[in-house]
Design a protein around this motif. Structure first.
Motif, PDB file in Angstrom:
ATOM      1  N   GLU A   1       0.842  -1.086  -0.011  1.00 14.70           N
ATOM      2  CA  GLU A   1       0.122  -0.046   0.195  1.00 14.70           C
ATOM      3  C   GLU A   1       0.934   1.192  -0.028  1.00 14.70           C
ATOM      4  O   GLU A   1       0.574   2.278  -0.661  1.00 14.70           O
ATOM      5  CB  GLU A   1      -0.936  -0.155   1.214  1.00 14.70           C
ATOM      6  N   ALA A   2       1.987   1.066   0.898  1.00 14.30           N
ATOM      7  CA  ALA A   2       2.799   2.451   0.773  1.00 14.30           C
ATOM      8  C   ALA A   2       3.461   2.779  -0.470  1.00 14.30           C
ATOM      9  O   ALA A   2       3.611   3.919  -1.052  1.00 14.30           O
ATOM     10  CB  ALA A   2       3.808   2.353   1.940  1.00 14.30           C
ATOM     11  N   ILE A   3       3.805   1.656  -1.088  1.00 12.29           N
ATOM     12  CA  ILE A   3       4.294   1.994  -2.706  1.00 12.29           C
ATOM     13  C   ILE A   3       3.529   2.107  -3.438  1.00 12.29           C
ATOM     14  O   ILE A   3       3.785   3.340  -4.384  1.00 12.29           O
ATOM     15  CB  ILE A   3       5.120   0.371  -2.849  1.00 12.29           C
ATOM     16  N   GLU A   4       2.246   1.965  -3.523  1.00 10.55           N
ATOM     17  CA  GLU A   4       1.112   2.263  -4.450  1.00 10.55           C
ATOM     18  C   GLU A   4       0.826   3.879  -4.246  1.00 10.55           C
ATOM     19  O   GLU A   4       0.696   4.487  -5.035  1.00 10.55           O
ATOM     20  CB  GLU A   4      -0.079   1.463  -4.377  1.00 10.55           C
ATOM     21  N   VAL A   5       0.753   4.202  -2.609  1.00 10.66           N
ATOM     22  CA  VAL A   5       0.567   5.578  -2.742  1.00 10.66           C
ATOM     23  C   VAL A   5       1.493   6.381  -3.086  1.00 10.66           C
ATOM     24  O   VAL A   5       1.247   7.494  -3.736  1.00 10.66           O
ATOM     25  CB  VAL A   5       0.425   5.664  -1.036  1.00 10.66           C
ATOM     26  N   LEU A   6       2.833   6.126  -2.767  1.00  9.93           N
ATOM     27  CA  LEU A   6       4.043   7.003  -3.489  1.00  9.93           C
ATOM     28  C   LEU A   6       3.756   7.129  -4.839  1.00  9.93           C
ATOM     29  O   LEU A   6       4.316   8.233  -5.404  1.00  9.93           O
ATOM     30  CB  LEU A   6       5.332   6.628  -3.112  1.00  9.93           C
ATOM     31  N   ALA A   7       3.636   5.794  -5.593  1.00  5.88           N
ATOM     32  CA  ALA A   7       3.578   5.852  -7.082  1.00  5.88           C
ATOM     33  C   ALA A   7       2.351   6.645  -7.677  1.00  5.88           C
ATOM     34  O   ALA A   7       2.782   7.483  -8.676  1.00  5.88           O
ATOM     35  CB  ALA A   7       3.448   4.399  -7.645  1.00  5.88           C
ATOM     36  N   GLU A   8       1.346   6.803  -6.835  1.00  3.19           N
ATOM     37  CA  GLU A   8       0.266   7.556  -7.359  1.00  3.19           C
ATOM     38  C   GLU A   8       0.419   8.848  -7.201  1.00  3.19           C
ATOM     39  O   GLU A   8       0.382   9.546  -7.983  1.00  3.19           O
ATOM     40  CB  GLU A   8      -1.010   7.079  -6.433  1.00  3.19           C
ATOM     41  N   ALA A   9       1.221   9.286  -5.892  1.00  5.56           N
ATOM     42  CA  ALA A   9       1.234  10.838  -5.739  1.00  5.56           C
ATOM     43  C   ALA A   9       2.217  11.324  -6.689  1.00  5.56           C
ATOM     44  O   ALA A   9       2.307  12.418  -7.265  1.00  5.56           O
ATOM     45  CB  ALA A   9       1.870  11.048  -4.296  1.00  5.56           C
ATOM     46  N   GLY A  10       3.551  10.392  -7.034  1.00  4.49           N
ATOM     47  CA  GLY A  10       4.422  10.752  -7.977  1.00  4.49           C
ATOM     48  C   GLY A  10       3.883  11.048  -9.321  1.00  4.49           C
ATOM     49  O   GLY A  10       4.388  11.774 -10.018  1.00  4.49           O
ATOM     50  N   GLY A  11       3.154  10.170  -9.674  1.00  2.23           N
ATOM     51  CA  GLY A  11       2.429  10.206 -10.928  1.00  2.23           C
ATOM     52  C   GLY A  11       1.829  11.664 -11.409  1.00  2.23           C
ATOM     53  O   GLY A  11       1.561  11.935 -12.337  1.00  2.23           O
ATOM     54  N   HIS A  12       1.418  12.193 -10.230  1.00  2.35           N
ATOM     55  CA  HIS A  12       0.707  13.512 -10.375  1.00  2.35           C
ATOM     56  C   HIS A  12       1.742  14.725 -10.035  1.00  2.35           C
ATOM     57  O   HIS A  12       1.230  15.806 -10.043  1.00  2.35           O
ATOM     58  CB  HIS A  12      -0.651  13.627  -9.582  1.00  2.35           C
ATOM     59  N   GLY A  13       2.963  14.402  -9.870  1.00  2.00           N
ATOM     60  CA  GLY A  13       4.095  15.656  -9.670  1.00  2.00           C
ATOM     61  C   GLY A  13       4.242  15.938  -8.636  1.00  2.00           C
ATOM     62  O   GLY A  13       5.214  16.746  -8.274  1.00  2.00           O
ATOM     63  N   ALA A  14       3.789  15.179  -7.481  1.00  2.00           N
ATOM     64  CA  ALA A  14       4.115  15.242  -6.027  1.00  2.00           C
ATOM     65  C   ALA A  14       5.502  15.032  -5.624  1.00  2.00           C
ATOM     66  O   ALA A  14       6.045  13.936  -6.192  1.00  2.00           O
ATOM     67  CB  ALA A  14       3.299  14.775  -4.928  1.00  2.00           C
ATOM     68  N   LEU A  15       6.306  15.570  -4.850  1.00  2.00           N
ATOM     69  CA  LEU A  15       7.519  14.787  -4.441  1.00  2.00           C
ATOM     70  C   LEU A  15       7.361  13.665  -3.574  1.00  2.00           C
ATOM     71  O   LEU A  15       6.545  13.754  -2.653  1.00  2.00           O
ATOM     72  CB  LEU A  15       8.584  15.983  -3.776  1.00  2.00           C
ATOM     73  N   THR A  16       8.101  12.422  -3.741  1.00  2.00           N
ATOM     74  CA  THR A  16       7.685  11.248  -2.926  1.00  2.00           C
ATOM     75  C   THR A  16       8.731  11.281  -2.040  1.00  2.00           C
ATOM     76  O   THR A  16      10.115  11.279  -2.488  1.00  2.00           O
ATOM     77  CB  THR A  16       7.397  10.250  -3.934  1.00  2.00           C
ATOM     78  N   VAL A  17       8.674  10.725  -0.814  1.00  2.00           N
ATOM     79  CA  VAL A  17       9.893  10.381   0.157  1.00  2.00           C
ATOM     80  C   VAL A  17       9.521   9.093   0.805  1.00  2.00           C
ATOM     81  O   VAL A  17       8.515   8.973   1.323  1.00  2.00           O
ATOM     82  CB  VAL A  17       9.869  11.586   1.387  1.00  2.00           C
ATOM     83  N   GLY A  18      10.450   8.068   0.956  1.00  2.00           N
ATOM     84  CA  GLY A  18      10.202   6.945   1.412  1.00  2.00           C
ATOM     85  C   GLY A  18      11.166   6.776   2.957  1.00  2.00           C
ATOM     86  O   GLY A  18      12.341   7.638   2.663  1.00  2.00           O
ATOM     87  N   VAL A  19      10.637   6.699   3.915  1.00  2.00           N
ATOM     88  CA  VAL A  19      11.194   6.484   5.000  1.00  2.00           C
ATOM     89  C   VAL A  19      11.213   4.723   5.468  1.00  2.00           C
ATOM     90  O   VAL A  19      10.253   4.266   5.737  1.00  2.00           O
ATOM     91  CB  VAL A  19      10.557   7.111   6.280  1.00  2.00           C
ATOM     92  N   THR A  20      12.474   4.068   5.186  1.00  2.00           N
ATOM     93  CA  THR A  20      12.659   2.705   5.220  1.00  2.00           C
ATOM     94  C   THR A  20      13.894   2.267   5.901  1.00  2.00           C
ATOM     95  O   THR A  20      14.771   3.246   5.820  1.00  2.00           O
ATOM     96  CB  THR A  20      12.422   2.054   3.983  1.00  2.00           C
ATOM     97  N   SER A  21      14.058   1.193   6.412  1.00  2.00           N
ATOM     98  CA  SER A  21      15.217   0.516   6.797  1.00  2.00           C
ATOM     99  C   SER A  21      16.083   0.036   5.832  1.00  2.00           C
ATOM    100  O   SER A  21      17.297  -0.333   6.015  1.00  2.00           O
ATOM    101  CB  SER A  21      15.050  -0.322   8.013  1.00  2.00           C
ATOM    102  N   ASP A  22      15.661  -0.049   4.895  1.00  2.00           N
ATOM    103  CA  ASP A  22      16.219  -0.990   3.434  1.00  2.00           C
ATOM    104  C   ASP A  22      16.206  -0.020   2.282  1.00  2.00           C
ATOM    105  O   ASP A  22      15.240   0.544   1.738  1.00  2.00           O
ATOM    106  CB  ASP A  22      15.045  -2.018   3.066  1.00  2.00           C
ATOM    107  N   PRO A  23      17.391   0.642   2.111  1.00  4.12           N
ATOM    108  CA  PRO A  23      17.638   1.514   1.077  1.00  4.12           C
ATOM    109  C   PRO A  23      17.594   1.037  -0.271  1.00  4.12           C
ATOM    110  O   PRO A  23      17.625   1.406  -1.442  1.00  4.12           O
ATOM    111  CB  PRO A  23      18.978   1.967   1.274  1.00  4.12           C
ATOM    112  N   ARG A  24      17.245  -0.307  -0.375  1.00  9.53           N
ATOM    113  CA  ARG A  24      17.184  -0.986  -1.793  1.00  9.53           C
ATOM    114  C   ARG A  24      15.965  -1.723  -2.210  1.00  9.53           C
ATOM    115  O   ARG A  24      15.661  -2.397  -3.022  1.00  9.53           O
ATOM    116  CB  ARG A  24      18.355  -2.254  -1.888  1.00  9.53           C
ATOM    117  N   SER A  25      14.918  -1.359  -1.272  1.00 12.89           N
ATOM    118  CA  SER A  25      13.605  -1.960  -1.305  1.00 12.89           C
ATOM    119  C   SER A  25      12.955  -1.287  -2.160  1.00 12.89           C
ATOM    120  O   SER A  25      13.104  -0.144  -2.871  1.00 12.89           O
ATOM    121  CB  SER A  25      12.894  -1.630   0.139  1.00 12.89           C
TER     122      SER A  25
END
Length: 289
Positions: free
Chosen positions: A195-219
């Motif tokens: 769900e988090a991945i989908e939300v960022l993809a949706e927001a990014g598709g509309h031009g918003a800046l997307t930020v991920g907070v995660t313990s895995d930088p290759r996720s």
């Protein structure tokens, strides 16, 4: 990022043979630093060639360099007595004194590891974007939802238009309404929360800046995000990685929040003054019971 923290984070993406080497080192780093390459290969059930590949995957020229790095790091750890209980199992009959030592030592270590690996250049970019954002959307599920809600409260308190969501349908609806000048932040310890991945993809598709907070930088979350803020995590008994990551996630977002407040100092100060007065009548005077 410290070596052992990096090994702990990257082991999830390693091939099976390299992961066994990582596990052998993480199980007892001090002992591993004293092993020869043949001994480590035997302990991990691999080969000397695999050990060499493991070293190169971490950027070392050979096993000797890896041993020195592990020994140096474990030497620093051993000098700090509060760290001696980190990683120990908590048994049902253990005293509260031991529980306190394990939990507090682990959390202190996590916060330090997170601070050591945090990319402040990325923090500045995120803070700058939030300070001027039209809207900020935060998304997380389970324990990450609590972190998102706390960040929502802090940003709203300083007049940043912010919403946190834990329901995917609501979050995707909000994400679809974002645009340029807006910010979407997805929080996921594993970086694999669909769900988090989908939300960022949706927001990014509309031009918003997307930020991920995660313990895995290759996720996958890190791959879909434009900017990534990494956290550390370490399991202890009764606290799986997601629970253990809460303190490091809060640290990262708190640094972002303070940086935003710095950039909006006058507005922030005025907001604090107004809100403190608004709730003043609900606080008992000092000395009253």
């Amino acid at each position: 990022m410290e070596l052992l923290g990096r090994i702990r984070t990257e082991r999830h993406e390693m091939p099976d043979a390299l992961r066994r080497v990582a596990d052998a080192i993480l199980e007892n780093p001090g002992a591993a630093a004293r092993l020869t390459i043949v001994d480590l290969a035997e302990r991990s059930g691999t080969s000397t060639a695999t050990i060499t590949r493991f070293c190169r995957a971490l950027g070392f020229g050979g096993y000797a360099e890896l041993r020195v790095a592990v020994a140096t790091e474990t030497g620093r750890v051993n000098q700090q007595t509060w760290q001696t209980d980190i990683g120990r199992e908590i048994l049902p009959g253990d005293s509260l004194e031991k529980v306190l030592g394990v939990v507090s030592g682990n959390d202190i270590r996590l916060i330090q590891e997170t601070a050591d690996q945090l990319d402040l250049a990325v923090v500045e970019k995120v803070a700058q974007a939030i300070a001027g954002a039209g809207r900020v959307l935060l998304f997380g599920v389970s324990s990450s939802a609590a972190v998102a809600h706390e960040m929502e409260y802090r940003l709203q308190r300083i007049r940043i238009p912010t919403w946190s969501r834990s329901d995917a349908h609501s979050a995707l609806t909000d994400a679809a309404l974002l645009g340029r000048g807006d910010v979407a932040i997805g929080i996921s310890h594993s970086g694999r929360t669909r769900e988090a991945i989908e939300v960022l993809a949706e927001a990014g598709g509309h031009g918003a800046l997307t930020v991920g907070v995660t313990s895995d930088p290759r996720s996958p979350l890190a791959e879909v995000a434009e900017l990534v803020l990494t956290t550390a995590s370490r399991e202890t008994t009764f606290r799986a990685d997601g629970f253990a990551a809460i303190h490091s996630q809060l640290l990262v977002l708190d640094v972002v929040y303070v940086s935003v407040a710095q950039r909006t100092y006058e507005r922030t100060k005025q907001a604090f003054d107004v809100t403190v007065r608004a709730v003043a009548g609900h606080r008992l005077p000092e000395g009253e019971q």
